[in-house]
Design an enzyme around this catalytic site. Sequence first.
Site, PDB file in Angstrom:
ATOM      1  N   CYS A 262      -0.660   4.259   1.810  1.00 13.82           N
ATOM      2  CA  CYS A 262      -1.418   4.834   2.934  1.00 13.82           C
ATOM      3  C   CYS A 262      -0.479   5.513   3.930  1.00 13.82           C
ATOM      4  O   CYS A 262      -0.791   6.569   4.462  1.00 13.82           O
ATOM      5  CB  CYS A 262      -2.179   3.751   3.699  1.00 13.82           C
ATOM      6  SG  CYS A 262      -3.041   2.582   2.688  1.00 13.82           S
ATOM      7  N   ASP A 263       0.662   4.880   4.208  1.00 14.79           N
ATOM      8  CA  ASP A 263       1.472   5.297   5.355  1.00 14.79           C
ATOM      9  C   ASP A 263       2.859   5.843   5.005  1.00 14.79           C
ATOM     10  O   ASP A 263       3.567   6.313   5.887  1.00 14.79           O
ATOM     11  CB  ASP A 263       1.639   4.109   6.314  1.00 14.79           C
ATOM     12  CG  ASP A 263       0.291   3.620   6.832  1.00 14.79           C
ATOM     13  OD1 ASP A 263      -0.605   4.460   7.010  1.00 14.79           O
ATOM     14  OD2 ASP A 263       0.131   2.402   7.051  1.00 14.79           O
TER      15      ASP A 263
ATOM     16  N   CYS B 220       0.664  -1.074   3.882  1.00 13.94           N
ATOM     17  CA  CYS B 220       0.219  -0.233   2.771  1.00 13.94           C
ATOM     18  C   CYS B 220       1.118   0.992   2.623  1.00 13.94           C
ATOM     19  O   CYS B 220       0.981   1.965   3.373  1.00 13.94           O
ATOM     20  CB  CYS B 220      -1.229   0.191   3.003  1.00 13.94           C
ATOM     21  SG  CYS B 220      -1.836   1.317   1.748  1.00 13.94           S
TER      22      CYS B 220
END
Length: 326
Positions: free
Chosen positions: A136-137, A133
């Site tokens: 997300c990261d 992701c």
Amino acid sequence: MEHVIIIGSGPAGFTAAIYAARANLKPVLVASSVETGGELMNTTDVENYPGFPEGIMGPDLMARMQQQAERFGTEVLYDDATSLDLTGPVKKVTLGSGKTLEAHSLIYATGSAPRKIGIEGETRLSGYGVSYCATCDGFFFRDKTIAVVGGGDSAMEEATFLTKFASKVYVIHRREELRASKIMQERAFANEKIEFLWNSEVADILGEDAVSAVVLRNTIDGEEREVALDGVFVAIGNDPRVHLVHGQLELTPEGTVHVDGRSSRTNVPGVFAAGDVIDPTYRQAVTAAGTGTVAALDVEHYLASLGDAGAPDPEEAAIDGLPEVE
Ligand code: NAP
């Protein structure tokens, strides 16, 4: 006893909920205890959902869908379905909290989960430089060198997004031609931070406590080489989440839930399916929403066929504080 339980909170689940709620079926939607909203929660700008000419952020679109479903009386449960009993006229759903729900009908809209490469280093370093992701990261890779694995729209979207943080982004693809749509390809080709490593598959991901390199195998001559980097984003597609219905619903050779023609009817009466879990081909937010609509309409017909047992209670029909719905 509920009229209908919806499992899944992506575009298919929430669209089914909007339609079922407007038909006064008071749907109960099991949305997950971890994250409500499905795959679009892991994406940034959604540029191809009709009605948003400027684009809309994935999480904003999902929040709007949820508001719309709740406005008409959908009950959203922040819990996980851990097992289903689909045999018989009463469908039973066991939740992570231990509670059991029962309904005359069920819509299965669990979507799909990111596919894994399936190598040792990937599992060991997941969360330590291996991610599924970018939104997300990506933030953790400021000024780092990273790689995105895959050649589809997801890989192009992630690679382009990650150039906001990383100093360099390799795209590792097993062929020398991308699967991604033309517009996504062109955007990635035009980005100076992105370098394509063609005809390459990831044989291993190296690192003690964090990713330090990948071993690439040339898919034409089999030759291996190491490329030093700090992170690997895997974007090689998704697999339908069918674990809850294995042995209960018929599946297709592609592993999706089998539905009858253009309907959402599964092989079990009273059980309907929608979204990515039935779709090995198109897998767009808007097509998922469309099949969610189909599922809610199929549920209405099914409940009507049960006569009084499945019909919405006319006493319940007026939803407090809402304008009359058509
Ligand atoms: P996809 O289109 O199935 O592409 C998966 C890519 O990963 C392909 O290039 C494939 O290679 C590669 N791949 C698959 N298994 C692999 C493995 N084991 N090892 C190495 N590479 C592997 O999946 P996606 O990119 O996630 O897209 C899914 C759907 O969502 C598509 O319909 C796409 O259009 C849509 N989508 C749309 C947008 C958008 O419009 N903004 C954004 C994201 C996704 P091959 O090409 O060799 O098969």
